[in-house]
Scaffold this motif. Structure first.
Motif, PDB file in Angstrom:
ATOM      1  N   LYS A 157       0.829  -1.210   0.000  1.00 27.61           N
ATOM      2  CA  LYS A 157       0.000   0.000   0.000  1.00 27.61           C
ATOM      3  C   LYS A 157       0.863   1.261   0.000  1.00 27.61           C
ATOM      4  O   LYS A 157       0.636   2.194  -0.769  1.00 27.61           O
ATOM      5  CB  LYS A 157      -0.907   0.008   1.231  1.00 27.61           C
ATOM      6  CG  LYS A 157      -2.157  -0.841   1.136  1.00 27.61           C
ATOM      7  CD  LYS A 157      -2.980  -0.682   2.397  1.00 27.61           C
ATOM      8  CE  LYS A 157      -4.286  -1.439   2.310  1.00 27.61           C
ATOM      9  NZ  LYS A 157      -5.212  -0.851   1.322  1.00 27.61           N
ATOM     10  N   MET A 158       1.851   1.294   0.889  1.00 26.26           N
ATOM     11  CA  MET A 158       2.712   2.465   1.005  1.00 26.26           C
ATOM     12  C   MET A 158       3.526   2.670  -0.265  1.00 26.26           C
ATOM     13  O   MET A 158       3.715   3.799  -0.728  1.00 26.26           O
ATOM     14  CB  MET A 158       3.630   2.311   2.216  1.00 26.26           C
ATOM     15  CG  MET A 158       4.499   3.514   2.511  1.00 26.26           C
ATOM     16  SD  MET A 158       3.585   4.942   3.135  1.00 26.26           S
ATOM     17  CE  MET A 158       3.258   4.369   4.821  1.00 26.26           C
ATOM     18  N   GLY A 159       3.998   1.574  -0.831  1.00 28.47           N
ATOM     19  CA  GLY A 159       4.786   1.681  -2.046  1.00 28.47           C
ATOM     20  C   GLY A 159       4.005   2.263  -3.195  1.00 28.47           C
ATOM     21  O   GLY A 159       4.464   3.174  -3.892  1.00 28.47           O
ATOM     22  N   ILE A 160       2.800   1.750  -3.408  1.00 23.96           N
ATOM     23  CA  ILE A 160       1.966   2.200  -4.525  1.00 23.96           C
ATOM     24  C   ILE A 160       1.521   3.650  -4.348  1.00 23.96           C
ATOM     25  O   ILE A 160       1.531   4.434  -5.297  1.00 23.96           O
ATOM     26  CB  ILE A 160       0.737   1.279  -4.669  1.00 23.96           C
ATOM     27  CG1 ILE A 160       1.178  -0.131  -5.071  1.00 23.96           C
ATOM     28  CG2 ILE A 160      -0.251   1.844  -5.685  1.00 23.96           C
ATOM     29  CD1 ILE A 160       0.074  -1.167  -4.981  1.00 23.96           C
ATOM     30  N   ASN A 161       1.146   4.000  -3.129  1.00 20.97           N
ATOM     31  CA  ASN A 161       0.519   5.306  -2.883  1.00 20.97           C
ATOM     32  C   ASN A 161       1.482   6.413  -2.480  1.00 20.97           C
ATOM     33  O   ASN A 161       1.127   7.593  -2.577  1.00 20.97           O
ATOM     34  CB  ASN A 161      -0.547   5.164  -1.790  1.00 20.97           C
ATOM     35  CG  ASN A 161      -1.725   4.336  -2.239  1.00 20.97           C
ATOM     36  OD1 ASN A 161      -2.462   4.738  -3.131  1.00 20.97           O
ATOM     37  ND2 ASN A 161      -1.912   3.172  -1.636  1.00 20.97           N
ATOM     38  N   LYS A 162       2.708   6.051  -2.069  1.00 22.33           N
ATOM     39  CA  LYS A 162       3.582   7.088  -1.512  1.00 22.33           C
ATOM     40  C   LYS A 162       5.040   7.012  -1.957  1.00 22.33           C
ATOM     41  O   LYS A 162       5.642   8.040  -2.254  1.00 22.33           O
ATOM     42  CB  LYS A 162       3.528   6.999   0.026  1.00 22.33           C
ATOM     43  CG  LYS A 162       4.200   8.158   0.750  1.00 22.33           C
ATOM     44  CD  LYS A 162       3.417   9.447   0.556  1.00 22.33           C
ATOM     45  CE  LYS A 162       4.050  10.596   1.346  1.00 22.33           C
ATOM     46  NZ  LYS A 162       3.301  11.862   1.109  1.00 22.33           N
ATOM     47  N   LEU A 163       5.616   5.825  -1.998  1.00 22.05           N
ATOM     48  CA  LEU A 163       7.070   5.719  -2.102  1.00 22.05           C
ATOM     49  C   LEU A 163       7.603   5.605  -3.526  1.00 22.05           C
ATOM     50  O   LEU A 163       8.757   5.937  -3.783  1.00 22.05           O
ATOM     51  CB  LEU A 163       7.569   4.527  -1.276  1.00 22.05           C
ATOM     52  CG  LEU A 163       7.295   4.605   0.225  1.00 22.05           C
ATOM     53  CD1 LEU A 163       7.778   3.337   0.914  1.00 22.05           C
ATOM     54  CD2 LEU A 163       7.960   5.835   0.835  1.00 22.05           C
ATOM     55  N   VAL A 164       6.784   5.106  -4.438  1.00 24.07           N
ATOM     56  CA  VAL A 164       7.251   4.903  -5.817  1.00 24.07           C
ATOM     57  C   VAL A 164       6.603   5.948  -6.726  1.00 24.07           C
ATOM     58  O   VAL A 164       5.390   6.092  -6.757  1.00 24.07           O
ATOM     59  CB  VAL A 164       6.897   3.487  -6.309  1.00 24.07           C
ATOM     60  CG1 VAL A 164       7.297   3.322  -7.778  1.00 24.07           C
ATOM     61  CG2 VAL A 164       7.586   2.436  -5.447  1.00 24.07           C
ATOM     62  N   ASP A 165       7.445   6.667  -7.455  1.00 26.33           N
ATOM     63  CA  ASP A 165       6.950   7.662  -8.405  1.00 26.33           C
ATOM     64  C   ASP A 165       6.513   6.980  -9.697  1.00 26.33           C
ATOM     65  O   ASP A 165       7.241   6.170 -10.265  1.00 26.33           O
ATOM     66  CB  ASP A 165       8.038   8.690  -8.716  1.00 26.33           C
ATOM     67  CG  ASP A 165       8.401   9.533  -7.499  1.00 26.33           C
ATOM     68  OD1 ASP A 165       7.510   9.774  -6.664  1.00 26.33           O
ATOM     69  OD2 ASP A 165       9.580   9.932  -7.388  1.00 26.33           O
ATOM     70  N   GLY A 166       5.344   7.316 -10.165  1.00 24.58           N
ATOM     71  CA  GLY A 166       4.865   6.757 -11.420  1.00 24.58           C
ATOM     72  C   GLY A 166       4.145   5.431 -11.246  1.00 24.58           C
ATOM     73  O   GLY A 166       4.013   4.894 -10.143  1.00 24.58           O
TER      74      GLY A 166
END
Length: 257
Positions: free
Chosen positions: A77-86
């Motif tokens: 969740k955090m990766g998709i919504n916050k940590l990874v650009d694009g």
């Protein structure tokens, strides 16, 4: 591809490091994993406290790495919504220390992280290694995933499907092949060991060994015969085979009036 790698064994686990190292030269990899061991946490998420995210350095990796004091599903969740650009093209969860075959998938944090990706309509893979036969040969699973990404278009099977992949703990050259197959049955003979007690409480530790029901053409069967197993999973747990018959039985037997 832009890929999030996660797991339930923790950011320092050997499996995720080896997989990232094999894939990082050909893909845009971001490693986002729990800060501690989270095996068998299922699809839990953290909602009653804030999550702490830390940038992390893993030796030998050029990719960005983050640890999160939450669950594998939190990491996705955090990766998709916050940590990874694009746009994220793929979620890979693993390489897990131990199989996730049969009914293991209901408990597995590894599989749940991949399912979280599928909920976001991102193609997702969960990959796990057998731990029998001594030191775990993570390289076998990593080479298989690399070959899979180079030769198979995962988007052709749908963006809400998880490929649950299990790999025997043998050298890649000894793999007999792969089988796309059903989930089998794996039940644990759980034993509760009393560790301490007093007048108020008792403390137990759960221990147990899997009891596999070796039914042909299932993942449990093929993994025991030297094959990599691939099982497509979906988060909709509806039993469609029984849906109509259950509806009819309710109509025949039950009324709110």
């Amino acid at each position: 591809m832009r890929i999030i790698l996660t797991n339930d064994d923790g950011i320092e686990a050997e499996g995720i490091r080896i997989l990232a190292n094999v894939l990082q030269n050909e893909h845009d990899i971001t490693v986002i994993a729990p800060d501690t061991q989270k095996s068998a946490c299922g699809h839990s998420i953290t909602i009653y406290r804030p999550l702490t995210v830390k940038e992390y350095k893993i030796d030998g990796l050029n990719s960005k790495c983050f640890s999160i004091d939450g669950t594998p599903a939190d990491c996705v969740k955090m990766g998709i919504n916050k940590l990874v650009d694009g746009k994220v093209d793929l979620i890979i969860s693993g390489i897990n220390d131990g199989l996730n075959v049969g009914t293991d998938v209901l408990y597995s944090g590894t599989v749940s992280a991949a399912i979280e990706g599928a909920i976001y309509k991102i193609p997702s893979i969960a990959v796990s290694m057998d731990r029998d036969c001594g030191k775990i040969k993570y390289e076998t699973a990593a080479l298989f995933i690399k070959k899979l990404l180079n030769n198979f278009d995962i988007t052709t099977i749908g963006d809400d499907v998880v490929l649950n992949i299990n790999v025997p703990n043998i050298d890649y050259s000894k793999i007999k092949g792969y089988k796309v197959c059903n989930l089998g049955t794996r039940i644990y003979s759980n034993i509760f060991i009393e560790k301490s007690s007093n007048d108020v409480e008792k403390v137990y530790e759960i221990q147990g060994k899997p009891t596999d029901d070796i039914i042909e053409n299932t993942d449990v069967y093929f993994i025991n015969n030297g094959y990599i197993t691939i099982t497509p999973l979906h988060y909709d747990l509806t039993n469609f085979k029984l849906l109509k018959s259950v509806e009819n039985e309710f109509k025949n037997q039950f009324s709110l009036k």
